[in-house]
Write a protein that holds these residues in place. Structure first.
Motif, PDB file in Angstrom:
ATOM      1  N   LEU A  13      66.225  26.551 138.958  1.00 28.56           N
ATOM      2  CA  LEU A  13      67.583  26.237 139.411  1.00 28.56           C
ATOM      3  C   LEU A  13      68.124  24.985 138.740  1.00 28.56           C
ATOM      4  O   LEU A  13      69.310  24.902 138.415  1.00 28.56           O
ATOM      5  CB  LEU A  13      67.609  26.119 140.940  1.00 28.56           C
ATOM      6  CG  LEU A  13      67.378  27.435 141.677  1.00 28.56           C
ATOM      7  CD1 LEU A  13      67.417  27.211 143.188  1.00 28.56           C
ATOM      8  CD2 LEU A  13      68.427  28.469 141.287  1.00 28.56           C
ATOM      9  N   TRP A  14      67.284  23.979 138.553  1.00 27.28           N
ATOM     10  CA  TRP A  14      67.704  22.769 137.830  1.00 27.28           C
ATOM     11  C   TRP A  14      68.069  23.124 136.386  1.00 27.28           C
ATOM     12  O   TRP A  14      69.128  22.759 135.882  1.00 27.28           O
ATOM     13  CB  TRP A  14      66.577  21.730 137.872  1.00 27.28           C
ATOM     14  CG  TRP A  14      66.754  20.532 136.976  1.00 27.28           C
ATOM     15  CD1 TRP A  14      66.071  20.274 135.826  1.00 27.28           C
ATOM     16  CD2 TRP A  14      67.659  19.426 137.158  1.00 27.28           C
ATOM     17  NE1 TRP A  14      66.483  19.074 135.278  1.00 27.28           N
ATOM     18  CE2 TRP A  14      67.452  18.534 136.078  1.00 27.28           C
ATOM     19  CE3 TRP A  14      68.608  19.100 138.122  1.00 27.28           C
ATOM     20  CZ2 TRP A  14      68.171  17.334 135.945  1.00 27.28           C
ATOM     21  CZ3 TRP A  14      69.333  17.906 137.978  1.00 27.28           C
ATOM     22  CH2 TRP A  14      69.110  17.048 136.908  1.00 27.28           C
ATOM     23  N   GLY A  68      71.242  25.058 136.177  1.00 26.06           N
ATOM     24  CA  GLY A  68      72.381  24.183 136.464  1.00 26.06           C
ATOM     25  C   GLY A  68      72.734  23.321 135.263  1.00 26.06           C
ATOM     26  O   GLY A  68      73.916  23.177 134.909  1.00 26.06           O
ATOM     27  N   ILE A  69      71.732  22.756 134.617  1.00 32.20           N
ATOM     28  CA  ILE A  69      71.965  21.916 133.441  1.00 32.20           C
ATOM     29  C   ILE A  69      72.544  22.758 132.298  1.00 32.20           C
ATOM     30  O   ILE A  69      73.523  22.376 131.657  1.00 32.20           O
ATOM     31  CB  ILE A  69      70.646  21.226 132.997  1.00 32.20           C
ATOM     32  CG1 ILE A  69      70.179  20.222 134.074  1.00 32.20           C
ATOM     33  CG2 ILE A  69      70.789  20.546 131.646  1.00 32.20           C
ATOM     34  CD1 ILE A  69      71.136  19.078 134.326  1.00 32.20           C
ATOM     35  N   GLY A  73      76.126  23.523 133.175  1.00 27.26           N
ATOM     36  CA  GLY A  73      76.995  22.348 133.189  1.00 27.26           C
ATOM     37  C   GLY A  73      77.279  21.822 131.798  1.00 27.26           C
ATOM     38  O   GLY A  73      78.378  21.351 131.519  1.00 27.26           O
ATOM     39  N   LEU A 114      69.048  22.373 146.261  1.00 22.74           N
ATOM     40  CA  LEU A 114      69.240  20.985 145.842  1.00 22.74           C
ATOM     41  C   LEU A 114      69.213  20.873 144.322  1.00 22.74           C
ATOM     42  O   LEU A 114      70.033  20.156 143.725  1.00 22.74           O
ATOM     43  CB  LEU A 114      68.123  20.117 146.451  1.00 22.74           C
ATOM     44  CG  LEU A 114      68.086  18.644 146.060  1.00 22.74           C
ATOM     45  CD1 LEU A 114      69.324  17.909 146.562  1.00 22.74           C
ATOM     46  CD2 LEU A 114      66.825  17.969 146.598  1.00 22.74           C
ATOM     47  N   LEU A 115      68.286  21.570 143.685  1.00 22.63           N
ATOM     48  CA  LEU A 115      68.135  21.432 142.231  1.00 22.63           C
ATOM     49  C   LEU A 115      69.312  22.060 141.478  1.00 22.63           C
ATOM     50  O   LEU A 115      69.764  21.525 140.469  1.00 22.63           O
ATOM     51  CB  LEU A 115      66.797  22.048 141.791  1.00 22.63           C
ATOM     52  CG  LEU A 115      65.564  21.273 142.265  1.00 22.63           C
ATOM     53  CD1 LEU A 115      64.285  21.945 141.777  1.00 22.63           C
ATOM     54  CD2 LEU A 115      65.609  19.834 141.773  1.00 22.63           C
ATOM     55  N   TRP A 116      69.801  23.189 141.958  1.00 21.33           N
ATOM     56  CA  TRP A 116      70.998  23.798 141.341  1.00 21.33           C
ATOM     57  C   TRP A 116      72.196  22.866 141.490  1.00 21.33           C
ATOM     58  O   TRP A 116      72.916  22.584 140.536  1.00 21.33           O
ATOM     59  CB  TRP A 116      71.275  25.148 141.991  1.00 21.33           C
ATOM     60  CG  TRP A 116      72.588  25.800 141.645  1.00 21.33           C
ATOM     61  CD1 TRP A 116      73.667  25.924 142.468  1.00 21.33           C
ATOM     62  CD2 TRP A 116      72.966  26.429 140.411  1.00 21.33           C
ATOM     63  NE1 TRP A 116      74.681  26.590 141.826  1.00 21.33           N
ATOM     64  CE2 TRP A 116      74.284  26.922 140.565  1.00 21.33           C
ATOM     65  CE3 TRP A 116      72.306  26.620 139.188  1.00 21.33           C
ATOM     66  CZ2 TRP A 116      74.968  27.593 139.540  1.00 21.33           C
ATOM     67  CZ3 TRP A 116      72.989  27.292 138.165  1.00 21.33           C
ATOM     68  CH2 TRP A 116      74.301  27.767 138.351  1.00 21.33           C
ATOM     69  N   LYS A 165      72.284  19.611 142.060  1.00 22.60           N
ATOM     70  CA  LYS A 165      72.110  18.409 141.246  1.00 22.60           C
ATOM     71  C   LYS A 165      72.378  18.700 139.772  1.00 22.60           C
ATOM     72  O   LYS A 165      72.980  17.885 139.059  1.00 22.60           O
ATOM     73  CB  LYS A 165      70.679  17.865 141.396  1.00 22.60           C
ATOM     74  CG  LYS A 165      70.470  16.971 142.611  1.00 22.60           C
ATOM     75  CD  LYS A 165      68.996  16.619 142.798  1.00 22.60           C
ATOM     76  CE  LYS A 165      68.475  15.784 141.658  1.00 22.60           C
ATOM     77  NZ  LYS A 165      67.845  14.521 142.158  1.00 22.60           N
ATOM     78  N   GLY A 166      71.901  19.848 139.309  1.00 27.98           N
ATOM     79  CA  GLY A 166      72.103  20.216 137.904  1.00 27.98           C
ATOM     80  C   GLY A 166      73.579  20.404 137.588  1.00 27.98           C
ATOM     81  O   GLY A 166      74.074  19.916 136.555  1.00 27.98           O
ATOM     82  N   ILE A 167      74.293  21.078 138.464  1.00 26.70           N
ATOM     83  CA  ILE A 167      75.731  21.294 138.264  1.00 26.70           C
ATOM     84  C   ILE A 167      76.480  19.963 138.310  1.00 26.70           C
ATOM     85  O   ILE A 167      77.317  19.663 137.442  1.00 26.70           O
ATOM     86  CB  ILE A 167      76.283  22.269 139.332  1.00 26.70           C
ATOM     87  CG1 ILE A 167      75.671  23.665 139.158  1.00 26.70           C
ATOM     88  CG2 ILE A 167      77.811  22.323 139.294  1.00 26.70           C
ATOM     89  CD1 ILE A 167      75.992  24.337 137.832  1.00 26.70           C
TER      90      ILE A 167
END
Ligand code: THG
Ligand code: THG
Lengths: 367, 367
Positions: A128-129, A132-133, A136, B127-129, B131-133
Motif C-alpha cells: 500500500l505504501w 501510494g508513492i 502520488g 495508514l500506509l496508503w 501516508k503514501g498519497i
C-alpha cells in the motif's frame, strides 16, 4: 495459549496441506497469512534446525512486484541503502523508511532485471505504501502482489537436500544471490538466504499450483537426511540477531536505532524519501539502539509485549524478544537500550511476567 | 483449531486484561491486533447478542488520523463517496479505492472537524496508503495512528447500559452520528454504530490508560442487564449482510461488485483517485456482485477459504462467508455471484468441505 479461528482473511498458502499433514501445532499470522510457529516443540524444532534440514512454509513473506521503466527509481525512493551497485541476480536486505526516517518494513529486495524487482516483505502492507508513492509521484511502474510464495530450506544439510532436487549447480549460488532453477518445467528463483543462521536457500515459488509437488519433492528426496517441516525458530533467530519487524522495531524507530545503520548509505542514496531525516540521524547518531541481552534466572516464558528495562528507577529501554536458549543455557534477548546503558557489560533490571530480573548487555549476538 | 503463539507483533489492547478475565476462548488477528472471536460458543454468543447487551473489544478497528489544512481534500481523494455534505459529528461508511477502483478498505470515516478526521479501518494497513498519497501529492496534512481504541456496546439493551454510564443524553445520538461524552474527566467520541444489526454504540477510547476503568464501569453498571463480553459474531453479521474486508472482498473487487454502489457518488466525488476507473464501472455495471445465499443440508462448518460456485460445470462465483443460523434454521452465506446467476431464486452448486450442496440466491439479507 488461545485458539485461532479459521477465516479466509487469514490466508492459507500453497503449502498449507503439507504443513497440516506434518502436524503443525501453532501458528502466528504474518501479512494476513498463516505462518507455522511450532511442530514438535520450539525446543525440539530448534535442535533439529541446527543439526539437520527443515522445509519452511514462509509464503507469508509476500512479494511486492515492481515492473516498468521507473521501478529502479521507485525502489531507491523507498530505501536509504544505495542500490546503484546492485546487479540483477542479487538480493539486498533493505530498510524501508517514510519521510521521517521511520521504519515501514525491513524486506529483502530481489533484483530480477533492471526494470523488474520483488521486495520480500516483513509484516506490514508495504504494497500500500509503494502503490501510494507510485501513484502520488506519477511513476511509470506497475505495482502488485504476484502469486509468489517463498519456501525456505534451512539447516546444515540444506545444500545437500537442494542439490538432490535442483542439481549440483545450486551449490554454487552465493549468499544473497539467486539463480534460476528448473522444477517440473518451470523456472524458479532460488536464492541463498533465509531467516536463520544455519545456512540454506529460499525458493520463490511462482504459481501456487506447484506448491505441494515442490513440498513433496523435497521430502521425498530428503528422507535419509531427516528432513522435517519447520518454521522460523524463536530461539535460533534471537541467537542470530535476526530482527522481527513489529516485535523488535516499529515505525517509531529509525534504521540506526535498529542497528541497521550499515544498510544506510544516506549520503549517496539520492532520491530516498527519508533521506533528509536520516542525514540528521546519521550525523547525530541514535539515542537508543538494539542490543543483545542476557537475562538471569530460570527459563522465561515467551513475551507478548515489551518488558520494561529500568536502572535506578528510570526507564532505559525495553526487551522486545526473549527466549531460553538450550545451547547457551541462558535467557537470551533482544532489547532497545538507551545510550547511557547500551555498552557491553552494563546491567539493569528487566520487568518480566515472572518478576524483576537482571539483564546484562552482551558485546554481540550469539551466532 | 490450531493454537496461536503470543507475540508483541500480535498487539494486545487496552481491554485485553478484561477480555482474558471474561474467558475468551479464541481469537483472530485483525490489523495485527488480537480480536476475540468466541466467549461461550459462537451460537451462545449469538443468542445473547440478540437478546441482551455485550461489550466488544474492537480496538483492532484502528484509526488513521488526518489533521491539517489538506485533510478534507485527502479524504475525498480516497473515496468515491461524495463528502461535501458531511458535517462534523457525522460518521460515513466509505469504500476506499485505488486508481483502478479496487477496494483497499471499507472503513467508517469520522469527521471530528473540518481539518481533523479519523478513518476506522478494516483489515489492511490503510495508514500506509494514506501516508503514501499524502507524501506523493505533497499535501499539508499529518497522518498517523493515534492511541484510540474503539469499544463497542451492542445489543437491544445497549442504550440502557450506555445511559447508565454516560447519562441519558446518549439516547439522543442518532445512527452514524457521534457526540462527545465525559468519562472520568476525559471527553470521548461516542457514536451510534457498530458491526451488528442489534443496535448500539461505539466508544472511541482516546488514551489506553482508561481502558480497564471504562470496561469495568460498563460491567458494573450492567450486571442486572446480563451484560457480557462479546465480539463481532460470525452468524449475526452474515444475517445482517455486514461485509468483511479480506473475507467477502479484496483489492480485486470494485465497490459495485461488493454491493456498495450506493456509497459511490462517482460523478460528484471530484478528486477521488479511483474516479476515472469507477466512472467506467458505474456506466457498464459490474459482472459479479455480492449476494445472500442459502445453502441446503446439515449445518456447515465455518469456511477458511472461498468455496466454488458452479452451474452446469462452469464457475459462477464463490461463497466467501457461511455459517449456520439458529434463528433461520438454515445455512446462510455471502457469496460473489456472476451476473448470469445473481437473481433471487437462482440455484447452483457450492463445493464445501462437506461435499457439494445446493445454494440459492435470496432477495435480501436476513436482518
Ligand atoms: N525472502 C525473505 N523475505 C523475508 C525474510 C526472509 O528471511 N527472507 N524475513 C523478513 C525480513 N527480515 C529479514 C531480516 C533479516 C534477514 C537476513 O537474512 N539478515 C542477514 C543478512 C543481511 C545481509 O548481510 O544482507 C543477517 O545476518 O542479518 C533477512 C530478512 C520478511 N521477509
Ligand atoms: N468504528 C468501526 N470501525 C470499523 C467497523 C465498525 O463496525 N465500526 N467495521 C469494519 C469496517 N466495515 C464496516 C462494515 C459495515 C458497517 C456498517 O455499519 N454498515 C451499516 C450501515 C452503513 C450506512 O448506512 O452508512 C450497514 O447496514 O451496512 C461498518 C463498518 C472495520 N472498521
Amino acid at each position: 495459549m488461545a485458539l485461532i479461528t479459521p477465516s479466509r482473511r487469514l490466508r492459507r498458502t500453497p503449502f498449507s496441506d503439507g504443513v497440516e499433514a506434518a502436524g503443525v501445532k501453532a501458528y502466528t499470522v504474518y501479512n494476513r497469512m498463516l505462518l507455522p510457529t511450532v511442530f514438535e516443540s520450539v525446543q525440539e524444532d530448534y535442535h533439529h534446525l541446527k543439526s539437520a534440514v527443515q522445509v519452511w512454509d514462509v509464503s507469508c513473506e509476500r512479494q511486492v512486484e515492481m515492473r516498468g521503466p521507473d521501478s529502479a527509481r521507485l525502489m531507491q525512493m523507498l530505501t536509504p541503502r544505495d542500490l546503484r551497485g546492485m546487479l540483477p541476480g542479487r538480493c539486498f536486505y533493505v530498510p524501508i523508511v517514510d519521510e521521517t526516517g521511520g521504519m515501514l518494513n525491513d524486506p529483502v529486495a530481489v533484483k530480477l532485471a533492471e526494470d523488474r524487482w520483488w521486495v520480500s516483505i516483513a509484516d506490514s502492507d508495504l504494497l500500500l505504501w509503494i502503490k501510494g508513492i507510485a501513484n502520488g509521484y506519477r511513476l511509470d511502474v506497475l505495482v502488485d502482489e504476484p502469486d509468489v510464495s517463498p519456501l525456505a530450506v534451512q539447516g546444515p544439510k540444506a545444500e545437500d537436500l537442494m542439490a538432490r532436487v535442483f542439481g549440483d549447480a545450486v551449490r554454487e549460488v552465493r549468499f544473497f544471490r539467486f539463480g534460476m532453477f528448473d522444477f517440473q518445467g518451470r523456472s524458479l528463483v532460488v536464492a541463498r538466504s533465509g531467516y536463520s543462521k544455519q545456512g540454506g536457500y529460499e525458493i520463490y515459488l511462482e504459481g501456487g499450483d506447484l506448491g505441494m509437488p515442490l513440498w513433496n519433492a523435497l521430502f521425498d528426496a530428503g528422507a535419509d537426511l531427516d528432513v522435517r517441516a519447520g518454521c522460523p525458530n524463536g530461539i535460533e533467530r534471537i541467537e542470530g540477531g535476526l530482527l522481527s519487524y513489529g516485535n523488535d522495531m516499529t515505525d517509531d524507530n529509525t534504521p540506526h536505532e535498529c542497528g541497521l545503520g550499515r544498510f544506510c548509505d544516506t549520503q549517496t542514496a539520492i532520491g530516498c524519501i527519508g533521506r533528509d531525516a536520516l542525514l540528521r540521524v546519521a550525523k547525530e547518531g541514535p539515542v537508543q539502539q538494539i542490543r543483545p541481552l542476557v537475562i538471569d534466572g530460570d527459563p522465561l516464558p515467551g513475551s507478548d509485549r515489551p518488558w520494561a528495562l529500568t536502572a535506578g528507577g528510570r526507564s532505559v529501554g525495553q526487551v522486545t524478544s526473549a527466549n531460553y536458549s538450550p545451547d547457551f543455557e541462558s535467557n537470551i534477548a533482544i532489547g532497545m537500550v538507551r545510550m547511557t546503558h547500551w555498552d557491553a557489560g552494563n546491567s539493569m533490571e528487566v520487568h518480566t511476567p515472572d518478576g524483576t530480573r537482571q539483564a546484562v548487555v552482551r558485546d554481540a549476538f550469539w551466532a
